[in-house]
Structure formats: C-alpha cells, structure tokens
Design an enzyme around this catalytic site. Structure first.
Site, PDB file in Angstrom:
ATOM      1  N   ARG A  12      -9.144  28.783   0.823  1.00 56.63           N
ATOM      2  CA  ARG A  12      -9.122  27.981   2.058  1.00 56.63           C
ATOM      3  C   ARG A  12      -8.300  26.689   1.876  1.00 56.63           C
ATOM      4  NH1 ARG A  12      -9.977  22.905   3.589  1.00 56.63           N
ATOM      5  NH2 ARG A  12     -11.779  22.802   2.201  1.00 56.63           N
ATOM      6  N   ASP A  13      -8.786  25.769   1.067  1.00 60.32           N
ATOM      7  CA  ASP A  13      -8.072  24.488   0.906  1.00 60.32           C
ATOM      8  C   ASP A  13      -6.702  24.749   0.278  1.00 60.32           C
ATOM      9  OD1 ASP A  13      -7.506  21.757   0.695  1.00 60.32           O
ATOM     10  OD2 ASP A  13      -9.505  21.248  -0.021  1.00 60.32           O
ATOM     11  N   HIS A 205     -15.867  17.136  -4.358  1.00 62.41           N
ATOM     12  CA  HIS A 205     -14.635  17.860  -4.023  1.00 62.41           C
ATOM     13  C   HIS A 205     -13.488  16.874  -4.254  1.00 62.41           C
ATOM     14  CE1 HIS A 205     -12.412  20.566  -0.970  1.00 62.41           C
ATOM     15  NE2 HIS A 205     -11.670  19.474  -0.939  1.00 62.41           N
ATOM     16  N   CYS A 238      -5.281  18.740   2.604  1.00 58.21           N
ATOM     17  CA  CYS A 238      -5.492  18.795   4.049  1.00 58.21           C
ATOM     18  C   CYS A 238      -4.166  18.503   4.757  1.00 58.21           C
ATOM     19  CB  CYS A 238      -6.556  17.775   4.447  1.00 58.21           C
ATOM     20  SG  CYS A 238      -6.784  17.675   6.228  1.00 58.21           S
TER      21      CYS A 238
HETATM   22  P1  HMG Z   1      -8.708  20.877  20.182  1.00 59.86           P
HETATM   23  O1  HMG Z   1      -7.343  21.178  20.633  1.00 59.86           O
HETATM   24  O2  HMG Z   1      -9.214  19.499  20.369  1.00 59.86           O
HETATM   25  O3  HMG Z   1      -9.762  21.880  20.741  1.00 59.86           O
HETATM   26  O4  HMG Z   1      -8.815  21.279  18.639  1.00 59.86           O
HETATM   27  P2  HMG Z   1     -10.347  22.102  22.151  1.00 59.86           P
HETATM   28  O5  HMG Z   1     -11.823  22.190  21.969  1.00 59.86           O
HETATM   29  O6  HMG Z   1      -9.792  21.124  23.153  1.00 59.86           O
HETATM   30  O7  HMG Z   1      -9.730  23.545  22.448  1.00 59.86           O
HETATM   31  C1  HMG Z   1      -8.328  23.776  22.519  1.00 59.86           C
HETATM   32  C2  HMG Z   1      -8.076  25.254  22.229  1.00 59.86           C
HETATM   33  O8  HMG Z   1      -8.462  25.571  20.879  1.00 59.86           O
HETATM   34  C3  HMG Z   1      -8.892  26.167  23.132  1.00 59.86           C
HETATM   35  O9  HMG Z   1      -8.135  27.353  23.308  1.00 59.86           O
HETATM   36  C4  HMG Z   1     -10.094  26.474  22.279  1.00 59.86           C
HETATM   37  O10 HMG Z   1     -10.714  27.689  22.619  1.00 59.86           O
HETATM   38  C5  HMG Z   1      -9.462  26.583  20.911  1.00 59.86           C
HETATM   39  P3  HMG Z   1      -7.209  27.575  24.611  1.00 59.86           P
HETATM   40  O11 HMG Z   1      -8.159  27.462  25.762  1.00 59.86           O
HETATM   41  O12 HMG Z   1      -6.191  26.454  24.580  1.00 59.86           O
HETATM   42  O13 HMG Z   1      -6.641  28.920  24.379  1.00 59.86           O
HETATM   43  N1  HMG Z   1     -10.410  26.345  19.820  1.00 59.86           N
HETATM   44  C6  HMG Z   1     -10.493  27.130  18.724  1.00 59.86           C
HETATM   45  N2  HMG Z   1      -9.817  28.247  18.367  1.00 59.86           N
HETATM   46  C7  HMG Z   1     -10.158  28.799  17.203  1.00 59.86           C
HETATM   47  N3  HMG Z   1     -11.125  28.316  16.385  1.00 59.86           N
HETATM   48  C8  HMG Z   1     -11.809  27.217  16.720  1.00 59.86           C
HETATM   49  C9  HMG Z   1     -11.503  26.583  17.941  1.00 59.86           C
HETATM   50  N4  HMG Z   1     -11.980  25.493  18.571  1.00 59.86           N
HETATM   51  C10 HMG Z   1     -11.311  25.364  19.702  1.00 59.86           C
HETATM   52  N5  HMG Z   1     -12.762  26.752  15.916  1.00 59.86           N
HETATM   53  C11 HMG Z   1      -9.925  21.887  16.620  1.00 59.86           C
HETATM   54  C12 HMG Z   1      -9.986  21.066  17.900  1.00 59.86           C
HETATM   55  C13 HMG Z   1     -11.036  21.423  15.727  1.00 59.86           C
HETATM   56  C14 HMG Z   1     -10.103  23.340  16.974  1.00 59.86           C
HETATM   57  C15 HMG Z   1      -8.538  21.677  15.960  1.00 59.86           C
HETATM   58  O14 HMG Z   1      -8.272  20.323  15.870  1.00 59.86           O
HETATM   59  C16 HMG Z   1      -8.434  22.317  14.618  1.00 59.86           C
HETATM   60  O15 HMG Z   1      -8.519  23.529  14.469  1.00 59.86           O
HETATM   61  N6  HMG Z   1      -8.178  21.532  13.557  1.00 59.86           N
HETATM   62  C17 HMG Z   1      -7.916  22.075  12.231  1.00 59.86           C
HETATM   63  C18 HMG Z   1      -8.635  21.257  11.227  1.00 59.86           C
HETATM   64  C19 HMG Z   1      -8.359  21.785   9.850  1.00 59.86           C
HETATM   65  O16 HMG Z   1      -8.313  22.966   9.589  1.00 59.86           O
HETATM   66  N7  HMG Z   1      -8.194  20.841   8.871  1.00 59.86           N
HETATM   67  C20 HMG Z   1      -8.057  21.198   7.509  1.00 59.86           C
HETATM   68  C21 HMG Z   1      -9.379  21.511   6.900  1.00 59.86           C
HETATM   69  S1  HMG Z   1     -10.336  20.047   6.554  1.00 59.86           S
HETATM   70  C22 HMG Z   1      -9.858  19.636   4.919  1.00 59.86           C
HETATM   71  O17 HMG Z   1      -8.939  20.216   4.379  1.00 59.86           O
HETATM   72  C23 HMG Z   1     -10.667  18.611   4.177  1.00 59.86           C
HETATM   73  C24 HMG Z   1     -11.617  19.252   3.137  1.00 59.86           C
HETATM   74  O18 HMG Z   1     -10.908  20.037   2.192  1.00 59.86           O
HETATM   75  C25 HMG Z   1     -12.393  18.164   2.406  1.00 59.86           C
HETATM   76  C26 HMG Z   1     -11.487  17.087   1.818  1.00 59.86           C
HETATM   77  O19 HMG Z   1     -10.633  17.396   0.960  1.00 59.86           O
HETATM   78  O20 HMG Z   1     -11.687  15.945   2.248  1.00 59.86           O
HETATM   79  C27 HMG Z   1     -12.657  20.142   3.820  1.00 59.86           C
HETATM   80 MG    MG Z   2      -9.961  19.329   0.445  1.00 54.65          MG
END
Ligand code: HMG
Ligand code: MG
Length: 310
Positions: A12-13, A205, A238
């Site tokens: 994933r990450d 993490h 990220c």
């Molecule tokens: P948004 O655009 O604000 O969402 O995104 P919305 O609620 O307004 O919906 C917009 C569209 O997205 C809609 O579809 C929803 O159905 C769809 P449309 O009507 O336009 O066709 N939607 C989704 N589709 C699939 N899966 C979902 C989902 N939710 C809404 N879950 C959202 C908000 C959170 C979805 C977006 O900003 C997003 O996906 N962000 C990605 C975040 C991400 O993956 N970040 C990386 C991981 S975090 C990380 O790496 C840190 C970590 O490792 C720890 C660390 O190191 O600190 C964990």
């Molecule tokens: Mg991370």
C-alpha cells in the site's frame, strides 16, 4: 527472545506513489513473497479515490484474490471514509486502517477534509467497521512534523490518539509521515502517548527521509513499543506530503531487531527475494540502508563450501 510484530506496508504505502503501474498479479506475488519470508501481516491496498491514487484502483480485485490465495495472512486495508469502508467490506476485507492527520492542512491535502471533519469521519468509520466485525487500526499522521504547518504540537497528537482509542481502534499507529523525527523526539512523544494509550496498542510507522528510521525504531523499542510498520525495499511515501521519502525498510528493521535480541519470525533472505521482485516491477534499484551488505552476506553463504557430514 521477545517477539516484535511487523506489518509490511509495501503493497500500500510502497506502491501508492510509484510511476510504474503495477499489475494486480504482481502485487499479489509481492505479498506472497512477503508471506513466504515469514511476514505475518501486510497492509495490502487502499480503498481511496482512483482519481487521487490511480495505483490503488484495483483494491477490490486485489483483496478478493488475496483472500483466496492466502487466507491465513493478516491483511489490512486503508480506508479514508465510509465509502472506502463499504468498498473494502464488499471485497471481503477483514481489517481496516483509518488515516487521521494531526493538522488541519495535512487532512485537507490528503483527504479533502478539515481536522474536525476528518476526526468525526474516522470515528464513524471505526464504529461501523467494528459493527461489521472488522479489526481496526487508526493512523495518527504527521505526528512529529507537518510539511505545511511545521512541528505538530504534541498535545494535539496525544488528543487525537486518545480519541481514536476511545472510538475503539484496536491499534493506534503513530506516523512520521515526512521522516523528520529524531530518536529523542520519539522517546518524548511515545512517553506522553503511553499515558493515554496502552503501549501494547501503540504501533509506529517511520519514513526514512533523513536516515533515522532504524534509530527511531530503536527509540520506540526502548519506549516499550513492539508493533512496527515497515516496507520491504524501503519503498513508500504519501503522494500528498511533499518531501516524504520511503518507509523504513523491513530488511533494515529486521536486521536491527534480531541483532538486538528480538525475534521477528521473518527471514531476511526471503525479504531479499521480495526486494528483487519489486525492483524488476518498478525498474529501479531498491533496498534500505543495509541492502548492499545483506546481499553480499547472502552471496558469501551461497559460495561457501557445503560442510562435510562424515
Ligand atoms: P473527495 O473528492 O473530497 O470526495 O475525496 P467526495 O466525498 O467529495 O467524493 C468525490 C468522488 O469520490 C465521488 O465520486 C465519490 O463517490 C468518490 P463521483 O460522484 O465524483 O463519481 N469517493 C470515493 N471513491 C472511491 N473510494 C473512496 C471514495 N470516497 C469518495 N473511498 C477522498 C475524498 C478521501 C476520497 C480523496 O481525497 C482520496 O481518495 N484521497 C486519497 C488519500 C490517500 O490515499 N493518501 C495516501 C494514503 S495516506 C498515507 O500515505 C499516510 C500513511 O502512510 C501514514 C503516514 O505515513 O503518515 C497512512
Ligand atoms: Mg506512510
């Protein structure tokens, strides 16, 4: 020997930020190699918007195939909201992780919500996941520094970790998103966090941007933490946190832990096979800080004459 638990987050990450699109079959093979190396749990994928992270668009397919191929392996998936949880549950996921950042701006950049909304959405997602009988983890991201707001106030990290615990998260994962922490800070922050979350429920993490990932893991061990995230080959980061390098490499963490008297149940040679496979997929050299030495040791063992038995 005391055991530590490692979750490999490479699928994933590690993959979420890669330029090369990796096939579902190759992701499964990477997970199979990790399991063969003795890794007991992985973070397999994320149910996020495919527009935001195209690499994770196959999450549903991956979980279904993984459950079929490796039913015994503990695997969690990252979900940012209820829609992600719904998709994960429909695919057959049994464990989820919510991602709450400890600053306003990081939440907005990452999941398009402010801190208050992200907290409430994470709480609701945890409650619903528990109702569905799933295991849960809650990340507290930017728990040291935020790429947009600078040093994150410790009180805020403690408040959010405590809230996630109250909401029933099985594990609270303290994340150094941009890899800026030092061992001294890890000691200080985990000392405060232990006051509000039982240490057995805390995980760490670390990203390895400044080469302090292993030192930070040691500080966490000394603080009593026994649950670690790491990523084979040191891949990760990220996409919405500028300056984030890869996670601490699983092979580096295993080397450090085993050399310091902890057992991990993980074979470094097995991890090296996974690194080589990931290199072939991503078409570039990978590996943590110790990769050259580890490969040389393996080569020496291969070249050594077989001991006579009579
Ligand atoms: P948004 O655009 O604000 O969402 O995104 P919305 O609620 O307004 O919906 C917009 C569209 O997205 C809609 O579809 C929803 O159905 C769809 P449309 O009507 O336009 O066709 N939607 C989704 N589709 C699939 N899966 C979902 C989902 N939710 C809404 N879950 C959202 C908000 C959170 C979805 C977006 O900003 C997003 O996906 N962000 C990605 C975040 C991400 O993956 N970040 C990386 C991981 S975090 C990380 O790496 C840190 C970590 O490792 C720890 C660390 O190191 O600190 C964990
Ligand atoms: Mg991370």
């Amino acid at each position: 020997m005391e055991r530590i638990h490692i979750t490999d987050v490479a699928p994933r990450d590690g993959l979420q930020n890669q330029q090369v699109q990796v096939s579902t079959a190759a992701k499964l093979e990477l997970i199979r190699l990790l399991a063969a190396a003795g890794v007991q749990s992985v973070e397999a994928t994320s149910f996020v918007s495919p527009k935001a992270v195209p690499q994770m668009a196959d999450a549903g397919e991956l979980v279904a195939q993984l459950n079929e191929a490796l039913p015994e392996l503990r695997s969690s998936v990252l979900v940012p909201n209820l829609k992600g949880l719904e998709r994960a549950h429909a695919a057959g996921a049994r464990e989820i992780a919510v991602v709450l950042s400890a600053t306003e701006t990081m939440n907005r950049k990452n999941i398009n919500m402010g801190l208050h909304e992200a907290t409430e959405v994470s709480a609701r997602t945890l409650a619903e996941a528990r109702r569905l009988g799933m295991r849960t983890r809650a990340y507290v991201a930017v728990a040291f520094d935020c790429p947009f707001e600078g040093e994150t106030p410790l009180a805020e990290v403690v408040r959010l970790a405590s809230r996630m615990r109250e909401e029933g998260a099985g594990e609270i994962v303290i994340a150094d998103t941009i890899g800026s922490a030092s061992p001294g800070q890890v000691k200080e922050r985990l000392g405060a966090l232990r006051e509000v979350v039982p240490v057995g429920q805390l995980a760490v993490h670390f990203h390895d941007t400044r080469g302090m990932g292993v030192a930070n893991a040691w500080a966490a061990l000394e603080a009593g933490v026994r649950r670690f995230d790491a990523s084979v080959g040191g891949i990760g980061g990220c996409p919405f946190a500028p300056g984030a390098a890869g996670n601490v490499a699983t092979e580096d963490l295993v080397l450090m832990a085993e050399r310091s008297g902890f057992s991990t149940g993980i074979s470094i040679d097995g991890l090296l096979d996974a690194v080589s496979f990931a290199e072939a997929q991503l078409q570039r050299a990978l590996g943590g800080r110790a990769i050259t030495w580890l490969r040389r040791q393996r080569e020496k063992r291969r070249m050594a004459p077989v001991a006579r038995t009579a």
